[in-house]
Design an enzyme around this catalytic site. Sequence first.
Site, PDB file in Angstrom:
ATOM      1  N   ASP A 174       0.873  -1.171   0.000  1.00 18.88           N
ATOM      2  CA  ASP A 174       0.000   0.000   0.000  1.00 18.88           C
ATOM      3  C   ASP A 174       0.915   1.228   0.000  1.00 18.88           C
ATOM      4  O   ASP A 174       2.098   1.148   0.345  1.00 18.88           O
ATOM      5  CB  ASP A 174      -0.958   0.009   1.188  1.00 18.88           C
ATOM      6  CG  ASP A 174      -2.144   0.945   0.925  1.00 18.88           C
ATOM      7  OD1 ASP A 174      -2.068   1.754  -0.023  1.00 18.88           O
ATOM      8  OD2 ASP A 174      -3.139   0.882   1.666  1.00 18.88           O
TER       9      ASP A 174
HETATM   10  C1  BGC Z   1      -4.860   3.501  -0.090  1.00 23.47           C
HETATM   11  C2  BGC Z   1      -4.974   2.497  -1.204  1.00 23.47           C
HETATM   12  C3  BGC Z   1      -4.834   3.195  -2.528  1.00 23.47           C
HETATM   13  C4  BGC Z   1      -3.500   3.914  -2.568  1.00 23.47           C
HETATM   14  C5  BGC Z   1      -3.238   4.648  -3.854  1.00 23.47           C
HETATM   15  C6  BGC Z   1      -3.602   4.347  -0.224  1.00 23.47           C
HETATM   16  O1  BGC Z   1      -3.616   5.406   0.673  1.00 23.47           O
HETATM   17  O2  BGC Z   1      -4.876   2.848   1.152  1.00 23.47           O
HETATM   18  O3  BGC Z   1      -6.204   1.830  -1.127  1.00 23.47           O
HETATM   19  O4  BGC Z   1      -4.943   2.284  -3.582  1.00 23.47           O
HETATM   20  O5  BGC Z   1      -3.470   4.861  -1.515  1.00 23.47           O
HETATM   21  O6  BGC Z   1      -4.039   5.762  -3.972  1.00 23.47           O
END
Ligand code: BGC
Length: 803
Positions: A320
Amino acid sequence: MKKSLKKGLKILAFVLLLLLLVAVGGWFYLKSKLLNFEGNYVENTELNEVTIAGFTFLDRNGNGELDVYEDKRKTTTARVTDLLVQMTIEEKIHVLKGAGLGSGMGMTDPGVGIPGAAGVIVPTPRLGIPTIYLSDGPAGLRIEPFRENDKKTYYATAFPIATLLASTWNTDLVSSVGDAMGKEALAYGVDVILGPGANIQRHPFNGRNFEYYSEDPFLTGFIGAAMINGIEANGVGTSVKHYVANNQETNRNNTNAIVSERAMREIYLKGFEIIVKESQPWTIMSSYNKVNGTYTSESKELLTDILRDEWGFKGVVVSDWFGGFDAPAQISAGNDLLEPGTKFQWDALIEAHENGNLTTEDIDIAVRRILRLIIESRKMDGYTYSNEPDLVAHAKTTEESASEGMVLLKNENSLPLPKGVNVALIGVTSYDFIAGGTGSGDVNEAYTISLEQGLDNKGFKINKEARAIYESHKKTNAKKFVKPEGMNAMFVPYNPPQIEYTQDQMENVAMVADAAILTIGRNSGEGGDRVEVDDFLLTATENEMLKKTVAAFHEKGKKVIVVLNIGGVLETSAWKDQPDAILLAWQGGQEGGNSVANILSGNVNPSAKLPMTFPVRVSDHASNKNFPLGGSSFGMTDVLTSGKIVPKDEQVRNEDYTIYEEGIYVGYRHFDKNNIAVSYPFGYGLSYTDFEYEALNLTSENDTITIAVTIKNSGDKVGKEVVQIYVSNSSTLIDRPIKELKGFAKTQNLEPDQTQEIQIKIPVSELRYWDDQKGGWALERGTYKFQVGSSSRDIRLTDEIEI
Ligand code: BGC
């Protein structure tokens, strides 16, 4: 000027200059570490076509020869192996991390890349390997709608939220939504969609529940797999997130979920396991949190032993965004790709390789998986994208799917509404419908159809008096009706103030309108959890508004319909007796208003069922004892402080760590076992027609139980029914739920009196439980009860079988 004043001003000027220098220096430092640090690694787009012995190919490395990796006729394995041999160790390490957050923040050079795409797999220019674009998210693409020096717009379709899609219990329909999402991604040049979310809705206050499907892993798994198969059929990948036990937003980058092995296997991992086995997604996104003390992105047990060795996952694990702490440990554990990538991580990987802490073998394993994804992408096929998605067709898919996912909770002889009646729309959300949640689950859509527009489109008359009250309220509070934009829109849910109707106003409206439709709206998203007061519970203003509406309209013998335009569970038991009907509309994407109007008008017969329990009190949930109830949200600094060690005696319960004391007793498993009254049970939802269940027949062959049952539409309207199979072991010697969903199916649209035989197959292995002592799945012999129902608390037929 006095001397001392002069001196003071000089010091002030000096301090200001210093601060400016620090700020500018800090900005450049951060930019070079977090946003843009790729240097010479710029995608090589000047590739020549070459024909050798009648075969034309892109000469990616420009050597005038046909390399194995350039040859589409060769197997992926052969092409990947060839590429791996040709890459230097520097190029391999380079590909393990993204290019920084620049693209995600829309900071791309004009004409380059996809502004707003959250991340990339970086190109390898020397070998002509292209950039691969990764973009959110679960309800549609989150890319910037506008680009510098470009008149064209790049809007994406806001599809319904995941929770609504799960409420359809219709895997074919969910696949068709996935197909539309995949087509849109393909049209915009996005190679991997960062979704769907497959975390379990452990507690109603998780701010991201709307991105997830259900409190139940079986429903999560099969709906998730349907979505992935729909998207990936287009040659676009998915990233199933957030693996695993990411059930709160509070302190999400550092919190430690303390979970028993059994609860992990039966609840939190189970949905992901089904997804891997049923759809083999291109990628899986590891979560921010730790599980039992280790960051998931650094856990070899989760990423390699379970995910790959046990379940057979073949794809890439992506971190993530800024998740985890120790880059080399992440790669060695099986987290192949670090997103969005930082210069710190890049340096750490190089250093770890040099000093022997990250082996070439571990690097090769991760790079091999990434190269497989690249080779199999449409981009590597020379695919050029149109930037012209069929937004009209996708809007239609949105309207249809949202209509099928809206749950009719109550209907006392009031719906469908007679055609063309005059409806008074009460509450701000009726005019300002919420399409979806915030954060990375948000979408930049061109428009949202409000309830007002939707009803107008279907021929209802919109009551002018009620509208005028809204207009004047909006004018008085103009500033609070300005929607947050840009980064703000990501983390600040739009929440305009509610109207405080006077008695007179309401009575006037009730006099001229035929019925009232009162909308309650809620919005939440990434970065914050919800709270009880003014969120889970109705606010004082909403309670007052409901009471006044009901009193005024009932006085005139007119109906009141409540529409819930929400992303997560709301308290309903305290007020549900008041209105005549309640429609749980969820957040239906950009066509939400049209979809609600389809149900209210009877164009569509509701057939959705709850994918989670609506409890009487939030404290009835077993997880409530161990959940951060303060709703604290995260700050940008949290993102950068992963790995922060908090001394044990300073750790705050439910923030630094959360003990999943309830074990496997999440949602209905808990309510049913403990015989707790609920407001609306799991699997519940009304229709405008009735169904009868007949001729249940259980047979067992080849370690599979087949359940056959006939469903008859015994009412007078065309409609669909969701058949649910709950299983339990009546003679169990261990602590097990008294009901677990193990199968479901949706009928076709049945005409009155029409019947359909449904067959559902359940492998005996699905009846196992996780034996913590043995550390493995175990099958208890004994009598298994199969309950076939229209909801978890409306069981129509039961039979037993010996195993
Ligand atoms: C989120 C993810 C997301 C990623 C990219 C993160 O803060 O938890 O779900 O895909 O950002 O935007």
